[in-house]
Design an enzyme around this catalytic site. Structure first.
Site, PDB file in Angstrom:
ATOM      1  N   SER A 128       4.235  30.949  27.285  1.00 17.24           N
ATOM      2  CA  SER A 128       3.705  32.182  28.049  1.00 17.24           C
ATOM      3  C   SER A 128       3.302  32.985  26.801  1.00 17.24           C
ATOM      4  CB  SER A 128       4.847  32.820  28.811  1.00 17.24           C
ATOM      5  OG  SER A 128       4.221  34.173  29.339  1.00 17.24           O
ATOM      6  N   LYS A 183       9.055  28.757  33.780  1.00 14.54           N
ATOM      7  CA  LYS A 183       8.007  29.497  33.448  1.00 14.54           C
ATOM      8  C   LYS A 183       7.389  29.770  34.574  1.00 14.54           C
ATOM      9  CE  LYS A 183       4.185  30.807  31.818  1.00 14.54           C
ATOM     10  NZ  LYS A 183       2.961  29.953  31.846  1.00 14.54           N
ATOM     11  N   HIS A 186       8.833  32.909  35.806  1.00 12.42           N
ATOM     12  CA  HIS A 186       8.320  34.002  34.887  1.00 12.42           C
ATOM     13  C   HIS A 186       7.272  34.541  35.318  1.00 12.42           C
ATOM     14  CE1 HIS A 186       5.281  35.106  32.087  1.00 12.42           C
ATOM     15  NE2 HIS A 186       6.431  35.548  31.396  1.00 12.42           N
ATOM     16  N   ASN A 187       6.306  33.664  35.932  1.00 12.48           N
ATOM     17  CA  ASN A 187       4.829  34.119  36.429  1.00 12.48           C
ATOM     18  C   ASN A 187       5.116  34.710  37.855  1.00 12.48           C
ATOM     19  OD1 ASN A 187       4.252  32.496  34.232  1.00 12.48           O
ATOM     20  ND2 ASN A 187       2.312  31.694  35.261  1.00 12.48           N
ATOM     21  N   GLU A 190       6.138  38.173  37.228  1.00 11.20           N
ATOM     22  CA  GLU A 190       4.977  38.931  36.485  1.00 11.20           C
ATOM     23  C   GLU A 190       4.177  39.244  37.742  1.00 11.20           C
ATOM     24  OE1 GLU A 190       2.806  36.467  33.565  1.00 11.20           O
ATOM     25  OE2 GLU A 190       0.858  36.867  34.683  1.00 11.20           O
TER      26      GLU A 190
HETATM   27  P1  NDP Z   1      -8.086  24.301  29.894  1.00  7.30           P
HETATM   28  O1  NDP Z   1      -6.999  24.385  31.143  1.00  7.30           O
HETATM   29  O2  NDP Z   1      -9.282  25.178  30.234  1.00  7.30           O
HETATM   30  O3  NDP Z   1      -8.409  22.678  29.767  1.00  7.30           O
HETATM   31  C1  NDP Z   1      -9.388  22.106  28.814  1.00  7.30           C
HETATM   32  C2  NDP Z   1      -8.699  21.360  27.931  1.00  7.30           C
HETATM   33  O4  NDP Z   1      -8.377  20.045  28.703  1.00  7.30           O
HETATM   34  C3  NDP Z   1      -9.884  20.752  27.036  1.00  7.30           C
HETATM   35  O5  NDP Z   1      -9.282  20.571  25.746  1.00  7.30           O
HETATM   36  C4  NDP Z   1     -10.424  19.431  27.822  1.00  7.30           C
HETATM   37  O6  NDP Z   1     -10.930  18.532  26.807  1.00  7.30           O
HETATM   38  C5  NDP Z   1      -9.091  18.992  28.136  1.00  7.30           C
HETATM   39  N1  NDP Z   1      -8.849  17.979  29.201  1.00  7.30           N
HETATM   40  C6  NDP Z   1      -8.897  18.112  30.519  1.00  7.30           C
HETATM   41  N2  NDP Z   1      -8.939  16.901  31.330  1.00  7.30           N
HETATM   42  C7  NDP Z   1      -8.850  15.990  30.298  1.00  7.30           C
HETATM   43  C8  NDP Z   1      -8.697  14.603  30.388  1.00  7.30           C
HETATM   44  N3  NDP Z   1      -8.761  13.711  31.565  1.00  7.30           N
HETATM   45  N4  NDP Z   1      -8.402  13.896  29.136  1.00  7.30           N
HETATM   46  C9  NDP Z   1      -8.208  14.462  27.829  1.00  7.30           C
HETATM   47  N5  NDP Z   1      -8.326  15.890  28.016  1.00  7.30           N
HETATM   48  C10 NDP Z   1      -8.673  16.702  29.066  1.00  7.30           C
HETATM   49  O7  NDP Z   1      -7.543  24.691  28.480  1.00  7.30           O
HETATM   50  P2  NDP Z   1      -6.683  26.108  28.319  1.00  7.30           P
HETATM   51  O8  NDP Z   1      -6.543  26.330  26.711  1.00  7.30           O
HETATM   52  O9  NDP Z   1      -7.003  27.261  28.930  1.00  7.30           O
HETATM   53  O10 NDP Z   1      -5.238  25.637  28.651  1.00  7.30           O
HETATM   54  C11 NDP Z   1      -4.575  24.715  28.430  1.00  7.30           C
HETATM   55  C12 NDP Z   1      -3.499  24.440  29.284  1.00  7.30           C
HETATM   56  O11 NDP Z   1      -2.527  25.552  28.993  1.00  7.30           O
HETATM   57  C13 NDP Z   1      -3.277  24.502  30.616  1.00  7.30           C
HETATM   58  O12 NDP Z   1      -2.764  23.402  31.354  1.00  7.30           O
HETATM   59  C14 NDP Z   1      -3.031  25.974  31.234  1.00  7.30           C
HETATM   60  O13 NDP Z   1      -2.713  25.976  32.472  1.00  7.30           O
HETATM   61  C15 NDP Z   1      -2.079  26.058  30.044  1.00  7.30           C
HETATM   62  N6  NDP Z   1      -1.804  27.427  29.945  1.00  7.30           N
HETATM   63  C16 NDP Z   1      -2.698  28.350  29.534  1.00  7.30           C
HETATM   64  C17 NDP Z   1      -2.650  29.781  29.405  1.00  7.30           C
HETATM   65  C18 NDP Z   1      -3.872  30.482  29.471  1.00  7.30           C
HETATM   66  O14 NDP Z   1      -3.425  31.981  29.221  1.00  7.30           O
HETATM   67  N7  NDP Z   1      -4.810  30.202  29.194  1.00  7.30           N
HETATM   68  C19 NDP Z   1      -1.123  30.462  29.268  1.00  7.30           C
HETATM   69  C20 NDP Z   1      -0.285  29.414  29.345  1.00  7.30           C
HETATM   70  C21 NDP Z   1      -0.579  28.051  29.470  1.00  7.30           C
HETATM   71  P3  NDP Z   1     -12.482  18.252  26.722  1.00  7.30           P
HETATM   72  O15 NDP Z   1     -12.759  19.290  25.790  1.00  7.30           O
HETATM   73  O16 NDP Z   1     -12.770  16.959  26.380  1.00  7.30           O
HETATM   74  O17 NDP Z   1     -13.099  18.709  28.084  1.00  7.30           O
END
Ligand code: NDP
Length: 483
Positions: A128, A183, A186-187, A190
């Site tokens: 988080s 988590k 937590h959300n 929130e």
């Molecule tokens: P995204 O949720 O937008 O995911 C994008 C990433 O996932 C890219 O690196 C993409 O690779 C990869 N990806 C998707 N499909 C595949 C696949 N089949 N094989 C390999 N790689 C894959 O990214 P975020 O950084 O926003 O979030 C990452 C995680 O963290 C998510 O689960 C999200 O829910 C969680 N999270 C996010 C928060 C936030 O504030 N954003 C807070 C806490 C947790 P490519 O570049 O090749 O497309």
């Protein structure tokens, strides 16, 4: 391999977490992303991090020192499953796979079951704090085996947020899906926190006619007291913001439809499954849904409200604002009490040894609901580990008792004035339900017995009873109904 830890998935969260890891003494961080552009961008923008980049899974796995530890930060769901399957093919018993995405804890339980048979540790970890937290110190909620935490814990402690007393905001929450479950809650909390703050703002604005900038001052002042929290702080910032294009308060030009990514809904769905009344969280989720029902809202816009417009009398504004502050605090206590009830119920259902006080402690910094108030929750569980509800702990009992007159006035005024306060109102209703000596649930049991012979218990003697409603209406003693 030379890297003691790796990160797969280099979108905003993974990149920031990787940079956070690399900034700590002793870490060499391997990085890999499905599309190599992201890896190139990260390594070229941050040469100081000394990343060990890879272009494929074989190379990535080879770059990790044994036992290997990799944190996955990819799109939750299919993305996570895809990456896990690639890593599992290449990892060995004793290696650790951490999923730091926003996984549904049911998926985490399933994945842990599948992976543990290979001897590889699988850890579902709640993260988080958004992008900023990932970079500068998130609140971390790892599940998985206690054994994996022996390796992982020391690394996570260096990158986690630090609470005011110097403790890192990470603890081994419990086995398998415990971290993602906590988590999720937590959300949910929130959502409730945000809805309560929004209701407080709406009441003050409609009641006193103060401008958003003036209300920003109110929140800034509240942030110096028992309500001190990140969400109160940013509320003041948002309310103070002026829109450059129109010169209006930004809050007045933002479309009033609240979005959601689903973890609030999960919290409520699981609360329903577990039979835990998390009404504050549920109302907050529903309030967002209602806000987005544009067609219904337009169709209903001319439905009648109260005959007379309502405003706080001149000279009473400060007293009203203080009432709202107290109502907010009391409602917040209820929302957290309900959230912790869900954690307790989840722990019981899924067999996790969750330490409630430790959860409150790791939420004190790094995460969105960080607040001074969490110290009080930690203290309450430290004083009485078997506490049955937060709201009955001495500190919270006194806080709610001190606030209740204000709380009742605010909810009554809101109802009379036609201002929607679902979270304030439902929290008060929950409080009154919880403390009621007799509930009308007795009548419901009577109704159930009438139409379905569902039986009832009596207050004056043990046993299970049924009234012969369609016969002579005499009572018989029976065995518990199976329907
Ligand atoms: P995204 O949720 O937008 O995911 C994008 C990433 O996932 C890219 O690196 C993409 O690779 C990869 N990806 C998707 N499909 C595949 C696949 N089949 N094989 C390999 N790689 C894959 O990214 P975020 O950084 O926003 O979030 C990452 C995680 O963290 C998510 O689960 C999200 O829910 C969680 N999270 C996010 C928060 C936030 O504030 N954003 C807070 C806490 C947790 P490519 O570049 O090749 O497309």
């Amino acid at each position: 391999g030379s890297a003691n830890i790796g990160v797969v998935g280099l979108a905003v969260m993974g990149s920031n977490l990787a940079r956070n890891l690399a900034s700590r003494e002793g870490n060499t961080v391997a990085v890999f992303n499905r599309s190599p552009e992201r890896t190139h961008t990260l390594t070229s923008e941050h040469p100081e991090a000394g990343f060990v980049p890879s272009e494929g899974y074989d190379e990535f796995v080879a770059s990790l020192a044994k036992p290997r530890t990799a944190i996955i930060m990819v799109q939750a769901g299919k993305g996570t499953d895809a990456v896990i399957s690639e890593l599992v093919q290449r990892f060995e018993p004793g290696d650790i796979i951490v999923d730091g995405g926003n996984a549904n804890f049911h998926d985490t339980i399933r994945r842990e079951k599948e992976i543990s048979s290979t001897g590889i540790h699988f850890v579902g970890m709640g993260v988080s704090g958004g992008e900023e937290g990932a970079l500068n110190g998130p609140s971390l909620m790892p599940g998985g085996t206690a054994q994996s935490y022996e390796t992982l814990g020391p690394i996570l402690q260096t990158i986690a947020a630090v609470a005011p007393d110097g403790e890192p905001c990470v603890t081994h929450v419990g086995t398998d899906g415990a971290g993602h479950f906590v988590k999720m809650v937590h959300n949910g909390i929130e959502y409730a926190d945000m809805q309560l703050i929004a209701e407080a703002y709406d009441l003050i604005r409609q009641g006193t006619g103060k401008t958003p900038a003036e209300i920003a001052d109110v929140f800034a002042e509240w942030n110096t007291g028992e309500l001190e929290s990140y969400l109160i702080e940013i509320t003041a910032e948002v309310l103070r913001q002026t829109d450059a294009a129109t010169g209006l308060p930004l809050v007045d030009v933002i479309l009033d439809e609240a979005g959601a990514k689903g973890t609030g809904a999960w919290t409520v769905q699981n609360a329903l499954d577990l039979g835990v009344p998390t009404s504050g969280i549920a109302e907050a989720v529903f309030a967002r849904s209602l806000s987005s029902k544009r067609a219904q809202r337009e169709a209903a816009a001319d439905l009648p409200g109260p005959a007379e417009a309502w405003k706080v009398a001149d000279g009473d504004a400060d007293a009203f604002i203080e009432d709202v502050r107290r109502a907010l605090y009391a409602s917040k206590i209820i929302a957290y009490s309900q959230g912790f009830d869900e954690i307790v119920a989840g722990a019981e259902q899924f067999g996790w040894d969750v330490h409630k006080g430790d959860i409150a402690k790791i939420w004190r910094a790094g995460c969105i609901i960080r607040a001074r108030f969490l110290n009080r929750i930690a203290e309450a569980y430290a004083d009485d580990p078997s506490l049955v509800a937060l709201v009955v702990a001495p500190y919270f009992r006194d806080a709610v008792a001190g606030a209740q007159d204000s709380w009742r006035r605010v909810v009554a005024i809101a109802a009379q004035a036609g201002i929607p306060t679902p979270a304030f109102s439902s929290s008060l209703a929950y409080y009154d339900g919880l403390r009621a000596e007799r509930l009308p649930a007795a009548l419901i049991q009577g109704q159930r017995d009438f139409f379905g012979a569902h039986t009832y218990k009596r207050v004056d003697r043990p046993g299970v009873f049924h009234t012969l409603w369609s016969g002579d209406r005499s009572e018989i003693e029976t065995t518990p109904s199976s329907h």
